[in-house]
Enzyme design. Sequence first.
Site: not given
Ligand code: GUN
Length: 296
Positions: A54, A98, A121
């Site tokens: 990311k 995350q 998110d």
């Molecule tokens: N863990 C797995 N997919 C995601 C996501 O799209 N965002 C976040 N913050 N954590 C994740």
Amino acid sequence: MTATIIDGVEIANRMRAEIATQAADFKQTYGYAPGLGVVLVGDNPASRQYVRMKQRACEQAGITSVSHLLPSTATQNEVEAAVHELNDDPAVHGILVQLPMPPQIDEERVLRLVSLEKDVDGFHPLNIGLLGMKGREPIFTPATPTGCMVLLDEVGVDLDGANAVVVGRSNIVGLPVSLMLLKANATVTVCHSRTKNIADVVRGADVLIAAIGRPEYIKGDWIKPGAVVIDVGSNKVDDPTSERGYRFVGDVDYEGALNVAGAITKVPGGVGPMTITMLMVNTMKAARFLARKTAM
Ligand code: GUN
């Protein structure tokens, strides 16, 4: 019939090029770059890898990132302090916490603390609540489900009245994507571990979203001829024939589905690149909103 392959890499690259232009315009206008703040707790290798990907994609597009990398022993207060710091940081426009978090952390309390205007998110309970309500719109929607919706749009599916089946009900994918399909006027069925006769339910799907996290769980003869299949799964399986000794497969038996579906995503190269792209789209949106607000 051989299905059309929905190429997530091509679509994501096209969108990322557009985001890079927007980020450059933003910097020219405001004198600073859009910024993403990241909170990562613990050393789960998959989470670390996702976060690295990311951040690299953001950097390539001209979005800066600020990281709070906390050990797996971090306390609730330490994680909350990291979120507060990012909320207060004017160089940070979007915040990514995350998931999953280590067991000692109350994830719900952490997600509630993220400023609504920086919730790129889309996991703040208020944003999820607005997503679920008729006639209301969340400020941000979660990245992976939004990526699924973009892929459906790219393939030109008419969701109005379509039978959409979502396999999986996770907070990150299954639940929010089912709410987004409902908002798009699909007739939505959500299957999960307690669902009886999943195969028969899937057989009724004009649109299938597979997000259950089980390798090749959905078989080719469960797919309705012509259905559009979005495979969110990314499951690591042993493969002695590959150099690395493993490979990634989706939740759908791709080879079995290929000759039945109308369109299908690949794993890898389908939903994965879209998740990161939608986070970048949301971060740009947050940056524009906050920059205009502070300029007022
Ligand atoms: N863990 C797995 N997919 C995601 C996501 O799209 N965002 C976040 N913050 N954590 C994740």
